[in-house]
Design a protein around this motif. Structure first.
Motif, PDB file in Angstrom:
ATOM      1  N   LEU A   1       0.824  -1.202   0.000  1.00  0.00           N
ATOM      2  CA  LEU A   1       0.000   0.000   0.000  1.00  0.00           C
ATOM      3  C   LEU A   1       0.862   1.258   0.000  1.00  0.00           C
ATOM      4  CD1 LEU A   1      -2.803   1.251   0.077  1.00  0.00           C
ATOM      5  CD2 LEU A   1      -2.715   1.090   2.570  1.00  0.00           C
ATOM      6  N   ASP A   2       1.911   1.275   0.804  1.00  0.00           N
ATOM      7  CA  ASP A   2       2.819   2.421   0.825  1.00  0.00           C
ATOM      8  C   ASP A   2       3.439   2.662  -0.549  1.00  0.00           C
ATOM      9  OD1 ASP A   2       2.328   2.908   3.492  1.00  0.00           O
ATOM     10  OD2 ASP A   2       4.123   1.842   4.196  1.00  0.00           O
ATOM     11  N   GLN A   3       3.829   1.597  -1.236  1.00  0.00           N
ATOM     12  CA  GLN A   3       4.432   1.725  -2.563  1.00  0.00           C
ATOM     13  C   GLN A   3       3.416   2.258  -3.574  1.00  0.00           C
ATOM     14  OE1 GLN A   3       5.815  -2.261  -3.202  1.00  0.00           O
ATOM     15  NE2 GLN A   3       7.773  -1.889  -2.184  1.00  0.00           N
ATOM     16  N   ILE A   4       2.205   1.761  -3.518  1.00  0.00           N
ATOM     17  CA  ILE A   4       1.156   2.218  -4.438  1.00  0.00           C
ATOM     18  C   ILE A   4       0.870   3.704  -4.214  1.00  0.00           C
ATOM     19  CG2 ILE A   4      -1.308   2.020  -5.001  1.00  0.00           C
ATOM     20  CD1 ILE A   4       0.427  -0.223  -6.159  1.00  0.00           C
ATOM     21  N   LEU A   5       0.708   4.084  -2.967  1.00  0.00           N
ATOM     22  CA  LEU A   5       0.391   5.484  -2.665  1.00  0.00           C
ATOM     23  C   LEU A   5       1.531   6.420  -3.030  1.00  0.00           C
ATOM     24  CD1 LEU A   5      -1.513   5.074   0.707  1.00  0.00           C
ATOM     25  CD2 LEU A   5      -2.479   5.513  -1.561  1.00  0.00           C
ATOM     26  N   ALA A   6       2.764   5.971  -2.865  1.00  0.00           N
ATOM     27  CA  ALA A   6       3.915   6.804  -3.214  1.00  0.00           C
ATOM     28  C   ALA A   6       4.023   6.995  -4.723  1.00  0.00           C
ATOM     29  CB  ALA A   6       5.199   6.175  -2.670  1.00  0.00           C
ATOM     30  N   ALA A   7       3.622   6.003  -5.491  1.00  0.00           N
ATOM     31  CA  ALA A   7       3.752   6.063  -6.945  1.00  0.00           C
ATOM     32  C   ALA A   7       2.553   6.744  -7.617  1.00  0.00           C
ATOM     33  CB  ALA A   7       3.913   4.656  -7.514  1.00  0.00           C
ATOM     34  N   ALA A   8       1.443   6.824  -6.937  1.00  0.00           N
ATOM     35  CA  ALA A   8       0.211   7.336  -7.536  1.00  0.00           C
ATOM     36  C   ALA A   8       0.060   8.833  -7.293  1.00  0.00           C
ATOM     37  CB  ALA A   8      -0.985   6.599  -6.951  1.00  0.00           C
ATOM     38  N   THR A   9      -0.857   9.405  -8.022  1.00  0.00           N
ATOM     39  CA  THR A   9      -1.159  10.829  -7.849  1.00  0.00           C
ATOM     40  C   THR A   9      -2.500  10.993  -7.141  1.00  0.00           C
ATOM     41  OG1 THR A   9      -2.105  10.887 -10.062  1.00  0.00           O
ATOM     42  CG2 THR A   9       0.195  11.543  -9.838  1.00  0.00           C
ATOM     43  N   PHE A  10      -2.717  10.182  -6.126  1.00  0.00           N
ATOM     44  CA  PHE A  10      -3.940  10.284  -5.340  1.00  0.00           C
ATOM     45  C   PHE A  10      -3.916  11.541  -4.498  1.00  0.00           C
ATOM     46  CE2 PHE A  10      -3.449   5.569  -5.541  1.00  0.00           C
ATOM     47  CZ  PHE A  10      -4.571   5.319  -6.288  1.00  0.00           C
ATOM     48  N   ARG A  11      -5.100  11.992  -4.172  1.00  0.00           N
ATOM     49  CA  ARG A  11      -5.213  13.049  -3.184  1.00  0.00           C
ATOM     50  C   ARG A  11      -6.323  12.660  -2.227  1.00  0.00           C
ATOM     51  NH1 ARG A  11      -8.923  17.785  -5.358  1.00  0.00           N
ATOM     52  NH2 ARG A  11     -10.090  16.627  -6.901  1.00  0.00           N
ATOM     53  N   ASP A  12      -6.213  13.111  -1.005  1.00  0.00           N
ATOM     54  CA  ASP A  12      -7.220  12.793  -0.003  1.00  0.00           C
ATOM     55  C   ASP A  12      -8.511  13.539  -0.309  1.00  0.00           C
ATOM     56  OD1 ASP A  12      -5.562  11.147   1.486  1.00  0.00           O
ATOM     57  OD2 ASP A  12      -4.831  12.794   2.713  1.00  0.00           O
ATOM     58  N   ALA A  13      -9.604  12.871  -0.073  1.00  0.00           N
ATOM     59  CA  ALA A  13     -10.915  13.492  -0.188  1.00  0.00           C
ATOM     60  C   ALA A  13     -11.535  13.451   1.201  1.00  0.00           C
ATOM     61  CB  ALA A  13     -11.780  12.754  -1.211  1.00  0.00           C
ATOM     62  N   SER A  14     -11.291  14.477   1.946  1.00  0.00           N
ATOM     63  CA  SER A  14     -11.682  14.517   3.358  1.00  0.00           C
ATOM     64  C   SER A  14     -13.190  14.557   3.535  1.00  0.00           C
ATOM     65  CB  SER A  14     -11.084  15.754   4.018  1.00  0.00           C
ATOM     66  OG  SER A  14      -9.694  15.756   3.897  1.00  0.00           O
ATOM     67  N   PHE A  15     -13.615  13.963   4.647  1.00  0.00           N
ATOM     68  CA  PHE A  15     -15.002  14.084   5.059  1.00  0.00           C
ATOM     69  C   PHE A  15     -15.121  15.418   5.773  1.00  0.00           C
ATOM     70  CE2 PHE A  15     -18.457  13.560   8.113  1.00  0.00           C
ATOM     71  CZ  PHE A  15     -19.476  13.273   7.227  1.00  0.00           C
ATOM     72  N   THR A  16     -15.857  16.316   5.166  1.00  0.00           N
ATOM     73  CA  THR A  16     -15.981  17.676   5.686  1.00  0.00           C
ATOM     74  C   THR A  16     -17.446  18.002   5.968  1.00  0.00           C
ATOM     75  OG1 THR A  16     -16.279  18.613   3.487  1.00  0.00           O
ATOM     76  CG2 THR A  16     -13.997  18.406   4.290  1.00  0.00           C
ATOM     77  N   ARG A  17     -17.649  19.153   6.560  1.00  0.00           N
ATOM     78  CA  ARG A  17     -19.019  19.626   6.781  1.00  0.00           C
ATOM     79  C   ARG A  17     -19.761  19.770   5.452  1.00  0.00           C
ATOM     80  NH1 ARG A  17     -19.208  24.651  10.382  1.00  0.00           N
ATOM     81  NH2 ARG A  17     -18.659  23.037  11.843  1.00  0.00           N
ATOM     82  N   ASP A  18     -19.052  20.225   4.411  1.00  0.00           N
ATOM     83  CA  ASP A  18     -19.683  20.354   3.089  1.00  0.00           C
ATOM     84  C   ASP A  18     -20.110  18.996   2.539  1.00  0.00           C
ATOM     85  OD1 ASP A  18     -19.394  23.106   3.068  1.00  0.00           O
ATOM     86  OD2 ASP A  18     -17.487  23.037   1.996  1.00  0.00           O
ATOM     87  N   VAL A  19     -19.299  17.976   2.750  1.00  0.00           N
ATOM     88  CA  VAL A  19     -19.665  16.628   2.299  1.00  0.00           C
ATOM     89  C   VAL A  19     -20.895  16.145   3.061  1.00  0.00           C
ATOM     90  CG1 VAL A  19     -18.938  14.207   2.222  1.00  0.00           C
ATOM     91  CG2 VAL A  19     -17.334  16.004   1.546  1.00  0.00           C
ATOM     92  N   ALA A  20     -20.915  16.342   4.370  1.00  0.00           N
ATOM     93  CA  ALA A  20     -22.065  15.929   5.181  1.00  0.00           C
ATOM     94  C   ALA A  20     -23.334  16.651   4.727  1.00  0.00           C
ATOM     95  CB  ALA A  20     -21.803  16.208   6.659  1.00  0.00           C
ATOM     96  N   ARG A  21     -23.217  17.940   4.466  1.00  0.00           N
ATOM     97  CA  ARG A  21     -24.377  18.711   4.016  1.00  0.00           C
ATOM     98  C   ARG A  21     -24.858  18.214   2.650  1.00  0.00           C
ATOM     99  NH1 ARG A  21     -22.274  23.718   3.805  1.00  0.00           N
ATOM    100  NH2 ARG A  21     -22.525  23.906   6.035  1.00  0.00           N
ATOM    101  N   ARG A  22     -23.916  18.004   1.725  1.00  0.00           N
ATOM    102  CA  ARG A  22     -24.274  17.562   0.376  1.00  0.00           C
ATOM    103  C   ARG A  22     -24.906  16.170   0.409  1.00  0.00           C
ATOM    104  NH1 ARG A  22     -22.803  18.835  -5.020  1.00  0.00           N
ATOM    105  NH2 ARG A  22     -22.472  20.927  -4.234  1.00  0.00           N
ATOM    106  N   ALA A  23     -24.466  15.313   1.337  1.00  0.00           N
ATOM    107  CA  ALA A  23     -25.025  13.962   1.430  1.00  0.00           C
ATOM    108  C   ALA A  23     -26.522  13.994   1.716  1.00  0.00           C
ATOM    109  CB  ALA A  23     -24.293  13.160   2.497  1.00  0.00           C
ATOM    110  N   THR A  24     -26.984  15.030   2.417  1.00  0.00           N
ATOM    111  CA  THR A  24     -28.420  15.135   2.694  1.00  0.00           C
ATOM    112  C   THR A  24     -29.205  15.502   1.438  1.00  0.00           C
ATOM    113  OG1 THR A  24     -28.369  17.478   3.313  1.00  0.00           O
ATOM    114  CG2 THR A  24     -27.958  15.846   5.068  1.00  0.00           C
ATOM    115  N   GLU A  25     -28.517  15.988   0.418  1.00  0.00           N
ATOM    116  CA  GLU A  25     -29.161  16.395  -0.838  1.00  0.00           C
ATOM    117  C   GLU A  25     -29.080  15.324  -1.916  1.00  0.00           C
ATOM    118  OE1 GLU A  25     -26.930  19.877  -1.725  1.00  0.00           O
ATOM    119  OE2 GLU A  25     -27.727  21.011  -0.030  1.00  0.00           O
ATOM    120  N   VAL A  26     -28.322  14.265  -1.664  1.00  0.00           N
ATOM    121  CA  VAL A  26     -28.150  13.194  -2.646  1.00  0.00           C
ATOM    122  C   VAL A  26     -29.298  12.203  -2.497  1.00  0.00           C
ATOM    123  CG1 VAL A  26     -26.706  11.235  -3.321  1.00  0.00           C
ATOM    124  CG2 VAL A  26     -25.641  13.418  -2.724  1.00  0.00           C
TER     125      VAL A  26
END
Length: 87
Positions: free
Chosen positions: A20-45
């Protein structure tokens, strides 16, 4: 939680954490944090079925301007965000 290694959906040779460490180091992933905006938007989905985890996935994709990659036909049919078929 489901461990993909334990149920045979993912096969890794050697130490899973080193892999997993090797995959993450080689990839261009970025974190998608659970935020207040995500929680709010989830109520609209509204997916047409009740699955809070799927609503959070879609809300996260919407808030962070991401494409959701999935093989779940329900998400492919009903997600209100960009979706890419995994298979």
């Amino acid at each position: 939680t489901v461990n993909l290694l334990e149920i045979g959906r993912l096969n890794v040779k050697g130490d899973q954490w080193r892999w997993l460490d090797q995959i993450l180091a080689a990839a261009t992933f970025r974190d998608a944090s659970f935020t207040r905006d995500v929680a709010r938007r989830a109520t609209e989905v509204h997916l047409g079925y009740r699955d809070p985890a799927d609503r959070l996935l879609v809300a996260t994709a919407l808030v962070h301007d991401l494409t959701l990659v999935t093989a779940d036909q329900r998400l492919l049919d009903g997600a209100q965000c960009p979706v890419l078929r995994e298979r």
